[in-house]
Design a protein around this motif. Structure first.
Motif, PDB file in Angstrom:
ATOM      1  N   ILE A  42     -14.917   7.205   1.653  1.00  0.00           N
ATOM      2  CA  ILE A  42     -14.797   8.737   0.525  1.00  0.00           C
ATOM      3  C   ILE A  42     -15.554   9.402   0.899  1.00  0.00           C
ATOM      4  O   ILE A  42     -16.994   8.654   0.346  1.00  0.00           O
ATOM      5  N   SER A  61      -6.968   8.821   3.826  1.00  0.00           N
ATOM      6  CA  SER A  61      -6.264   8.597   2.473  1.00  0.00           C
ATOM      7  C   SER A  61      -4.834   9.996   3.037  1.00  0.00           C
ATOM      8  O   SER A  61      -5.587  10.834   3.012  1.00  0.00           O
ATOM      9  N   ASN A 104      -4.438   2.110  -4.121  1.00  0.00           N
ATOM     10  CA  ASN A 104      -4.940   1.063  -4.896  1.00  0.00           C
ATOM     11  C   ASN A 104      -4.837   2.307  -6.347  1.00  0.00           C
ATOM     12  O   ASN A 104      -5.154   1.746  -7.646  1.00  0.00           O
ATOM     13  N   TYR A 158     -11.690   8.912   3.970  1.00  0.00           N
ATOM     14  CA  TYR A 158     -11.894  10.021   3.537  1.00  0.00           C
ATOM     15  C   TYR A 158     -12.677  11.429   3.655  1.00  0.00           C
ATOM     16  O   TYR A 158     -13.647  10.898   3.275  1.00  0.00           O
ATOM     17  N   ASP A 177      -8.839  -2.096  -7.481  1.00  0.00           N
ATOM     18  CA  ASP A 177     -10.146  -1.731  -6.278  1.00  0.00           C
ATOM     19  C   ASP A 177      -8.927  -2.631  -4.988  1.00  0.00           C
ATOM     20  O   ASP A 177      -9.524  -3.730  -4.607  1.00  0.00           O
ATOM     21  N   GLU A 190     -12.341   1.627   0.392  1.00  0.00           N
ATOM     22  CA  GLU A 190     -11.727   3.189   0.377  1.00  0.00           C
ATOM     23  C   GLU A 190     -13.710   3.560   0.757  1.00  0.00           C
ATOM     24  O   GLU A 190     -13.884   3.358   0.233  1.00  0.00           O
ATOM     25  N   THR A 246      -0.562   6.137   3.988  1.00  0.00           N
ATOM     26  CA  THR A 246      -1.617   4.484   3.295  1.00  0.00           C
ATOM     27  C   THR A 246       0.182   3.613   3.510  1.00  0.00           C
ATOM     28  O   THR A 246      -0.004   2.452   2.811  1.00  0.00           O
ATOM     29  N   PHE A 284      -9.268   6.393  -8.302  1.00  0.00           N
ATOM     30  CA  PHE A 284      -9.569   5.817  -6.716  1.00  0.00           C
ATOM     31  C   PHE A 284      -8.879   6.531  -6.206  1.00  0.00           C
ATOM     32  O   PHE A 284      -8.715   7.798  -7.327  1.00  0.00           O
ATOM     33  N   SER A 339      -7.198   6.300  -2.796  1.00  0.00           N
ATOM     34  CA  SER A 339      -5.827   6.640  -2.200  1.00  0.00           C
ATOM     35  C   SER A 339      -5.330   5.774  -2.996  1.00  0.00           C
ATOM     36  O   SER A 339      -4.968   5.184  -3.777  1.00  0.00           O
ATOM     37  N   VAL A 382      -8.737   2.358   4.028  1.00  0.00           N
ATOM     38  CA  VAL A 382      -8.810   3.973   3.708  1.00  0.00           C
ATOM     39  C   VAL A 382      -9.908   4.870   3.871  1.00  0.00           C
ATOM     40  O   VAL A 382     -11.211   4.431   3.244  1.00  0.00           O
TER      41      VAL A 382
END
Length: 204
Positions: A138, A86, A126, A104, A132, A136, A90, A121, A123, A102
């Motif tokens: 996370i 992220s 998004n 992170y 969405d 992603e 991107t 979100f 990323s 993505v």
């Protein structure tokens, strides 16, 4: 058959590379077991190249280590999916129209601070689209199994889709619109970099 190249972009900071190369590598191996002929390329940030090369020694799958912007952009034109940290990378991947997953992970202290952030979100794709649009994963959700599960469907589409899917197209369209609306700021080349450049620290 069609080339099945997956671009791997684990970040531009040492902490990102240290935290993401492990799960990214395990996810790449898992995806390769499910999708025959999958290949991987990783554009290395110059100041982290040695660290990335060392971490790649632990990967089960071979990875082409790329140096320089020209090699990175050439790989983006060929890639049909991407595994991306992220951050501003991107935006580059989105503008290239490459479907992405993505991921992170931050330190415990950073994660506590980020609990105060109310964004839906993490990323940038998004956040730009306010939906969405790309998977992603996370913090706790960042697992090799989760990454692989999100990456495999993108990779499997390579046999039937010549152009990026509708989601990637909508991401690209939104990025282009945002780029034009910001008085000519160009996310991909860094012109207008005083506002947002390729090295800007905009990690959510």
């Amino acid at each position: 058959g069609p080339e099945r190249l997956v671009l791997v972009m684990p970040g531009s900071r040492r902490s990102e590379v240290e935290r993401l190369m492990g799960p990214f590598g395990e996810a790449a191996a898992a995806a390769a077991r499910e999708v025959p002929g999958l290949s991987f390329a990783l554009p290395a940030v110059r100041h982290l190249r040695d660290l990335i090369a060392r971490r790649l020694e632990d990967w089960e799958v071979p990875v082409a280590l790329l140096d320089g912007e020209a090699a990175k952009h050439a790989a983006m034109r060929r890639a049909r999916a991407a595994l991306v940290a992220s951050g501003t990378a991107t935006l580059e991947v989105g503008l290239a129209g490459v479907p992405m997953v993505v991921g992170y992970r931050v330190s415990w202290l950073e994660s506590q601070v980020r609990h105060l952030i109310t964004a839906r979100f993490a990323s940038l794709p998004n956040l730009v689209l306010d939906e969405d649009a790309v998977p992603e994963l996370i913090q706790r959700d960042l697992t090799s199994e989760g990454l692989a599960a999100a990456l495999v469907p993108l990779s499997c589409k390579l046999e039937v889709e010549v152009t990026p899917g509708a989601v990637a197209g909508s991401v690209k369209q939104a990025f282009v619109y945002a780029r034009v609306s910001m008085d000519g700021t160009n996310f991909s080349t860094g012109s207008g970099g005083a506002i947002i450049g390729p090295d800007a620290d905009l990690t959510p």
